[in-house]
Write a protein that holds these residues in place. Sequence first.
Motif, PDB file in Angstrom:
ATOM      1  N   ASP A 176      -3.895  11.831   3.081  1.00  0.00           N
ATOM      2  CA  ASP A 176      -3.812  10.619   2.265  1.00  0.00           C
ATOM      3  C   ASP A 176      -4.908   9.632   2.671  1.00  0.00           C
ATOM      4  N   GLU A 177      -5.097   9.501   3.981  1.00  0.00           N
ATOM      5  CA  GLU A 177      -6.123   8.585   4.481  1.00  0.00           C
ATOM      6  C   GLU A 177      -7.518   9.056   4.066  1.00  0.00           C
ATOM      7  N   VAL A 212      -6.210   0.908   4.998  1.00  0.00           N
ATOM      8  CA  VAL A 212      -5.087   1.501   4.269  1.00  0.00           C
ATOM      9  C   VAL A 212      -3.812   0.665   4.400  1.00  0.00           C
ATOM     10  N   ILE A 231     -11.823   3.104   0.195  1.00  0.00           N
ATOM     11  CA  ILE A 231     -10.793   2.242   0.784  1.00  0.00           C
ATOM     12  C   ILE A 231     -10.728   2.524   2.283  1.00  0.00           C
ATOM     13  N   VAL A 279       0.557   5.501   2.886  1.00  0.00           N
ATOM     14  CA  VAL A 279      -0.270   6.546   3.495  1.00  0.00           C
ATOM     15  C   VAL A 279       0.537   7.202   4.608  1.00  0.00           C
ATOM     16  N   CYS A 311      -8.158   8.102   0.524  1.00  0.00           N
ATOM     17  CA  CYS A 311      -8.483   6.674   0.424  1.00  0.00           C
ATOM     18  C   CYS A 311      -9.951   6.432   0.780  1.00  0.00           C
ATOM     19  N   LEU A 318      -0.735   0.533  -0.256  1.00  0.00           N
ATOM     20  CA  LEU A 318      -0.714   1.984  -0.391  1.00  0.00           C
ATOM     21  C   LEU A 318       0.227   2.610   0.642  1.00  0.00           C
TER      22      LEU A 318
END
Length: 304
Positions: A250-251, A262, A259, A245, A254, A243
């Motif tokens: 974005d994190e 990352v 998730i 990130v 996830c 991914l």
Amino acid sequence: MDSDLSLEFLRVVERAAIACAHTMGQGDRHKSDQVAVEAMREVMDTVPIDGTIVIGEGERDEAPMLYIGEKVGMVNAKNIDGPRPARYDEVDIAVDPLEGTNLCATGAANAIAVLAASNRGGLLHAPDLYMEKLVVGPSSKDHVSLDAPVHENLKAIARCLGRKVEDLVVVVLDRERHEKLIDDIRSSGARIRLIGDGDLSAGIAAAVVHSGVHAVMGTGGAPEGVLTAAAMRCLNGEIFARLVVKKPEDEERCRAMGITDVKKVYRSADLAPGKDIIFAATGVTDGTLMKAFAFSATAPEPAR
């Protein structure tokens, strides 16, 4: 999952492909996508499953149908004639009713309707982010790495295929972000096929002998990465993916999808870990692997 479901899901993608094939070349990508979604959703509720969309057209607020989390299948349908099973298979489903909306709108090659299905929990709930990808066929899958230099991966692929690097064809999305990647591939001596859209179709081709595609490299959508992984599970190819990130948001996205690592490099068994995997695709426009539908004229009624 019941193995007979493969034929049911083939029916689903065929109906979606036929619907959007009628819009091919009309220049309206949104209409093409809309009719594909509507057709796929309608047929999905005739399939005897308790299904959940895990990769679809987006969040519920953005997509009226085939949104992430939507329930599909006969368990959810009304007005279905005949007896129903006492219990339905629980199935997670990833869909791209029209992969290559621009390709369909312009009549370009390799637009397809796609679906992947697995037992519950068998497909990664990927956030709608970018993902670094490397897709190769069966012979190369244990000899390349996402972190290896491009020229080393190409040498390894050529060695596994018994070819010269100069004989390889690598598919890359034609994007500004890939300028260095394109320079690195060309510097190695390999050839590049630049595409405007459709890296999923290209990824499938990389795992098929005599397709003329030997690898796919570059950054594309994470949801398409999961669909590619399902295809690789069926074709014995491999995808390596990570991914992209870049921002705290974005994190957070996830983490919201479960998730935590990352920076993990995923392989097909990570992105599509299900015990049973079904992958179904139908061509909308002519492509590397599949032909488009040919519409024939209706025969005239006989004279009375």
